[in-house]
Write a protein that holds these residues in place. Structure first.
Motif, PDB file in Angstrom:
ATOM      1  N   SER A  59       0.832  -1.195   0.000  1.00 55.77           N
ATOM      2  CA  SER A  59       0.000   0.000   0.000  1.00 55.77           C
ATOM      3  C   SER A  59       0.872   1.252   0.000  1.00 55.77           C
ATOM      4  O   SER A  59       2.051   1.221   0.377  1.00 55.77           O
ATOM      5  N   PHE A  60       0.284   2.355  -0.415  1.00 56.78           N
ATOM      6  CA  PHE A  60       0.980   3.644  -0.447  1.00 56.78           C
ATOM      7  C   PHE A  60       1.464   4.012   0.949  1.00 56.78           C
ATOM      8  O   PHE A  60       0.682   4.048   1.900  1.00 56.78           O
ATOM      9  N   GLN A  61       2.751   4.315   1.082  1.00 54.01           N
ATOM     10  CA  GLN A  61       3.365   4.576   2.380  1.00 54.01           C
ATOM     11  C   GLN A  61       3.575   6.071   2.652  1.00 54.01           C
ATOM     12  O   GLN A  61       4.201   6.438   3.640  1.00 54.01           O
ATOM     13  N   GLY A  62       3.065   6.917   1.773  1.00 55.11           N
ATOM     14  CA  GLY A  62       3.259   8.352   1.941  1.00 55.11           C
ATOM     15  C   GLY A  62       4.441   8.845   1.118  1.00 55.11           C
ATOM     16  O   GLY A  62       5.349   8.081   0.794  1.00 55.11           O
ATOM     17  N   HIS A  63       4.449  10.127   0.787  1.00 54.92           N
ATOM     18  CA  HIS A  63       5.532  10.719  -0.009  1.00 54.92           C
ATOM     19  C   HIS A  63       6.761  11.024   0.837  1.00 54.92           C
ATOM     20  O   HIS A  63       7.826  11.341   0.290  1.00 54.92           O
ATOM     21  N   GLY A  64       6.621  10.980   2.166  1.00 51.46           N
ATOM     22  CA  GLY A  64       7.761  11.221   3.031  1.00 51.46           C
ATOM     23  C   GLY A  64       8.328  12.621   2.885  1.00 51.46           C
ATOM     24  O   GLY A  64       7.600  13.588   2.630  1.00 51.46           O
ATOM     25  N   LYS A  65       9.645  12.736   3.024  1.00 53.75           N
ATOM     26  CA  LYS A  65      10.277  14.052   3.054  1.00 53.75           C
ATOM     27  C   LYS A  65      10.144  14.804   1.732  1.00 53.75           C
ATOM     28  O   LYS A  65      10.298  16.028   1.700  1.00 53.75           O
ATOM     29  N   ALA A  66       9.829  14.095   0.636  1.00 53.72           N
ATOM     30  CA  ALA A  66       9.718  14.756  -0.665  1.00 53.72           C
ATOM     31  C   ALA A  66       8.601  15.796  -0.694  1.00 53.72           C
ATOM     32  O   ALA A  66       8.684  16.793  -1.429  1.00 53.72           O
ATOM     33  N   CYS A  67       7.545  15.579   0.089  1.00 51.31           N
ATOM     34  CA  CYS A  67       6.410  16.506   0.058  1.00 51.31           C
ATOM     35  C   CYS A  67       6.511  17.609   1.108  1.00 51.31           C
ATOM     36  O   CYS A  67       5.735  18.570   1.074  1.00 51.31           O
ATOM     37  N   LEU A  68       7.417  17.478   2.056  1.00 49.28           N
ATOM     38  CA  LEU A  68       7.470  18.439   3.163  1.00 49.28           C
ATOM     39  C   LEU A  68       7.680  19.881   2.710  1.00 49.28           C
ATOM     40  O   LEU A  68       6.989  20.786   3.199  1.00 49.28           O
ATOM     41  N   PRO A  69       8.603  20.179   1.781  1.00 45.55           N
ATOM     42  CA  PRO A  69       8.818  21.578   1.404  1.00 45.55           C
ATOM     43  C   PRO A  69       7.561  22.265   0.880  1.00 45.55           C
ATOM     44  O   PRO A  69       7.249  23.400   1.288  1.00 45.55           O
ATOM     45  N   TYR A  70       6.815  21.612  -0.021  1.00 46.28           N
ATOM     46  CA  TYR A  70       5.643  22.309  -0.553  1.00 46.28           C
ATOM     47  C   TYR A  70       4.491  22.327   0.434  1.00 46.28           C
ATOM     48  O   TYR A  70       3.702  23.273   0.452  1.00 46.28           O
ATOM     49  N   VAL A  71       4.401  21.324   1.305  1.00 48.53           N
ATOM     50  CA  VAL A  71       3.371  21.366   2.350  1.00 48.53           C
ATOM     51  C   VAL A  71       3.627  22.539   3.290  1.00 48.53           C
ATOM     52  O   VAL A  71       2.717  23.320   3.611  1.00 48.53           O
ATOM     53  N   PHE A  72       4.867  22.715   3.723  1.00 47.11           N
ATOM     54  CA  PHE A  72       5.199  23.792   4.662  1.00 47.11           C
ATOM     55  C   PHE A  72       5.100  25.164   3.992  1.00 47.11           C
ATOM     56  O   PHE A  72       4.630  26.131   4.598  1.00 47.11           O
ATOM     57  N   ASP A  73       5.532  25.247   2.742  1.00 45.01           N
ATOM     58  CA  ASP A  73       5.415  26.520   2.019  1.00 45.01           C
ATOM     59  C   ASP A  73       3.953  26.944   1.885  1.00 45.01           C
ATOM     60  O   ASP A  73       3.598  28.104   2.130  1.00 45.01           O
ATOM     61  N   LEU A  74       3.098  26.006   1.500  1.00 48.28           N
ATOM     62  CA  LEU A  74       1.680  26.318   1.332  1.00 48.28           C
ATOM     63  C   LEU A  74       1.017  26.626   2.674  1.00 48.28           C
ATOM     64  O   LEU A  74       0.128  27.479   2.759  1.00 48.28           O
ATOM     65  N   ALA A  75       1.451  25.946   3.707  1.00 48.51           N
ATOM     66  CA  ALA A  75       0.903  26.231   5.042  1.00 48.51           C
ATOM     67  C   ALA A  75       1.201  27.674   5.426  1.00 48.51           C
ATOM     68  O   ALA A  75       0.345  28.374   5.981  1.00 48.51           O
ATOM     69  N   GLY A  76       2.419  28.131   5.134  1.00 47.98           N
ATOM     70  CA  GLY A  76       2.756  29.521   5.409  1.00 47.98           C
ATOM     71  C   GLY A  76       1.932  30.470   4.569  1.00 47.98           C
ATOM     72  O   GLY A  76       1.453  31.501   5.061  1.00 47.98           O
ATOM     73  N   LYS A  77       1.734  30.126   3.313  1.00 50.53           N
ATOM     74  CA  LYS A  77       0.955  30.970   2.406  1.00 50.53           C
ATOM     75  C   LYS A  77      -0.472  31.153   2.906  1.00 50.53           C
ATOM     76  O   LYS A  77      -1.039  32.251   2.798  1.00 50.53           O
ATOM     77  N   TYR A  78      -1.046  30.098   3.449  1.00 49.25           N
ATOM     78  CA  TYR A  78      -2.445  30.139   3.894  1.00 49.25           C
ATOM     79  C   TYR A  78      -2.585  30.284   5.416  1.00 49.25           C
ATOM     80  O   TYR A  78      -3.625  30.012   5.969  1.00 49.25           O
ATOM     81  N   GLU A  79      -1.522  30.720   6.042  1.00 44.18           N
ATOM     82  CA  GLU A  79      -1.534  31.109   7.457  1.00 44.18           C
ATOM     83  C   GLU A  79      -1.938  29.966   8.391  1.00 44.18           C
ATOM     84  O   GLU A  79      -2.616  30.175   9.397  1.00 44.18           O
ATOM     85  N   ILE A  80      -1.495  28.761   8.049  1.00 39.32           N
ATOM     86  CA  ILE A  80      -1.711  27.606   8.921  1.00 39.32           C
ATOM     87  C   ILE A  80      -0.585  27.571   9.951  1.00 39.32           C
ATOM     88  O   ILE A  80       0.592  27.586   9.596  1.00 39.32           O
ATOM     89  N   LYS A  81      -0.938  27.498  11.221  1.00 38.20           N
ATOM     90  CA  LYS A  81       0.060  27.596  12.287  1.00 38.20           C
ATOM     91  C   LYS A  81       0.564  26.246  12.791  1.00 38.20           C
ATOM     92  O   LYS A  81       1.708  26.129  13.232  1.00 38.20           O
ATOM     93  N   VAL A  82      -0.290  25.215  12.753  1.00 32.53           N
ATOM     94  CA  VAL A  82       0.119  23.914  13.288  1.00 32.53           C
ATOM     95  C   VAL A  82      -0.385  22.795  12.374  1.00 32.53           C
ATOM     96  O   VAL A  82      -1.568  22.762  12.025  1.00 32.53           O
ATOM     97  N   ILE A  83       0.521  21.905  11.997  1.00 35.94           N
ATOM     98  CA  ILE A  83       0.180  20.733  11.185  1.00 35.94           C
ATOM     99  C   ILE A  83       0.425  19.483  12.014  1.00 35.94           C
ATOM    100  O   ILE A  83       1.532  19.275  12.523  1.00 35.94           O
ATOM    101  N   ALA A  84      -0.592  18.634  12.175  1.00 37.58           N
ATOM    102  CA  ALA A  84      -0.413  17.335  12.827  1.00 37.58           C
ATOM    103  C   ALA A  84       0.130  16.369  11.788  1.00 37.58           C
ATOM    104  O   ALA A  84      -0.473  16.174  10.732  1.00 37.58           O
ATOM    105  N   MET A  85       1.289  15.770  12.083  1.00 38.44           N
ATOM    106  CA  MET A  85       1.966  14.914  11.101  1.00 38.44           C
ATOM    107  C   MET A  85       2.576  13.703  11.806  1.00 38.44           C
ATOM    108  O   MET A  85       3.394  13.847  12.721  1.00 38.44           O
ATOM    109  N   GLU A  86       2.165  12.531  11.378  1.00 44.56           N
ATOM    110  CA  GLU A  86       2.654  11.305  12.017  1.00 44.56           C
ATOM    111  C   GLU A  86       4.106  11.032  11.660  1.00 44.56           C
ATOM    112  O   GLU A  86       4.542  11.283  10.531  1.00 44.56           O
ATOM    113  N   VAL A  87       4.853  10.518  12.638  1.00 47.24           N
ATOM    114  CA  VAL A  87       6.222  10.047  12.411  1.00 47.24           C
ATOM    115  C   VAL A  87       6.294   8.594  12.876  1.00 47.24           C
ATOM    116  O   VAL A  87       5.653   8.208  13.847  1.00 47.24           O
ATOM    117  N   THR A  88       7.068   7.801  12.166  1.00 49.14           N
ATOM    118  CA  THR A  88       7.200   6.383  12.525  1.00 49.14           C
ATOM    119  C   THR A  88       8.650   5.992  12.799  1.00 49.14           C
ATOM    120  O   THR A  88       8.916   4.861  13.188  1.00 49.14           O
TER     121      THR A  88
END
Length: 373
Positions: free
Chosen positions: A146-175
């Motif tokens: 099954s799909f295991q997630g994009h991992g660190k490859a997606c982090l830069p654009y997720v964090f950039d977009l979060a800043g753009k849309y004024e998101i202060k906290v992202i819940a993100m699972e770590v294993t």
């Protein structure tokens, strides 16, 4: 036994050194120090571990720079709500307060799939006044195929977009411990445009080495979910692992128990434990109705089961809601069938408001009743 030092007491002060010289002479007692650095003051708590029954509260209270003494009455030494223990039950992170008297909504993607979907989700949240979200980059799955997630490859654009849309906290699972460093590095590279609450999933609730590692870092608060096949006590002790290593910014998550007794829902909803956890510990309590219910099914009144379960948890006093939304659930790579639609977000938020108002009225009623008794 816990010694709460006077606010602002510094380790280099004469009083502090005098106190610890005294504690060093207590036979069979181990000393552990926890320091909380707040906006206005620093609070130090000294934990005396061992046979403390012979220690007098009055004698310890009279020691240099000790403000208050709390005798341990619960198994959960750091996170437990002990007798006559009125220490603060909240923490602040990146401008958001988490406590047993607050409510924060973390609506978002169970798993990040495309940049476009991330942006649509975050824009919808911004447009409806929300500053928190969930975004899964690392996804533990039952099947290795099954799909295991994009991992660190997606982090830069997720964090950039979060800043753009004024998101202060992202819940993100770590294993794995490496995920914590990857998140820290990606945040640094994107100018710390947002904040992250590390999530310990139900499968890792008893991964004690991971708990220790996540507990030793204090950059990020932690959401730890109840283990789906273990007792509440075992899960609360897992949270205590985090706190005992130094990180007390912990939220406890209820996400349903794995049993066919919950059929046709995905898990057996355990939100009756919201007030239990708040009574036994000082942790804010999160509910995850999406993973409890597992489908978008609705009752004849037109209300989705997920929203009914959400209301149950909030009326019981929940302080955080972790819920799946997706712009196009049919294209979601993880848990699409349980994701609510973006057009349902205003309905969901208004339903949450109604449930929270009901809880506040119930709490006010109980207070007035107690005052009259």
């Amino acid at each position: 036994m816990i010694l709460i030092l006077k606010p602002g007491t510094l380790p280099e002060s004469h009083e502090y050194k005098q106190l610890f010289a005294h504690l060093a002479n207590l036979a069979g007692i181990t000393v552990r120090v926890h320091t909380e650095v707040g906006i206005e003051q620093t609070l130090t708590e000294v934990y005396l571990i061992g046979n403390t029954k012979a220690l007098s509260v009055e004698d310890m209270q009279s020691l240099s720079c000790v403000d208050r003494v709390v005798r341990i009455s619960e198994e959960y030494r750091v996170l437990g709500r002990h007798e006559n223990d009125d220490r603060p039950t909240y923490f602040d992170y990146n401008g958001v307060r988490f406590g047993q008297d607050t409510l924060n909504i973390f609506a978002g993607l169970c798993a990040v799939d495309t940049l476009e979907h991330v942006e649509l989700m975050l824009k919808a949240l911004r447009d409806h006044g929300q500053v928190c979200t969930r975004m899964g980059a690392y996804k533990p799955r039952t099947s290795p195929y099954s799909f295991q997630g994009h991992g660190k490859a997606c982090l830069p654009y997720v964090f950039d977009l979060a800043g753009k849309y004024e998101i202060k906290v992202i819940a993100m699972e770590v294993t794995h411990e490496s995920h914590v460093e990857e998140i820290r590095e990606a945040l640094y590279q994107t100018g710390t445009s947002t904040g992250v609450m590390l999530q310990i999933g139900t499968r890792n609730t008893q991964n004690f080495e991971l708990l220790k590692i996540v507990g030793r870092q204090q950059d990020f608060p932690v959401l730890i979910k109840r283990g789906f096949g273990i007792t509440l006590d075992e899960s609360l002790n897992a949270a205590e692992y985090l706190a005992s290593e130094g990180n007390r910014k912990v939220v406890f998550g209820l996400r349903g128990m794995k049993t066919n007794m919950g059929d046709p829902h995905r898990n057996f909803v355990d939100f009756a434990h919201v007030p239990v956890v708040k009574r036994m510990t000082r942790m804010p309590v999160c509910i995850d109705p999406s993973h409890s219910i597992g489908t978008r099914s609705s009752t004849p009144d037109g209300i989705p089961d997920i929203m009914h379960a959400t209301a149950q948890g909030i009326i019981a006093g929940a302080n955080m809601v972790l819920v799946d939304f997706h712009p196009v659930p049919s294209k979601a790579l993880v848990d699409g069938p349980q994701a609510l639609l973006l057009k349902e977000l205003p309905l969901f938020l208004e339903d949450v408001r109604i449930a929270r108002e009901a809880y506040e009225k119930r709490a006010d009623l109980a207070k007035r009743y107690q005052e009259a008794s």
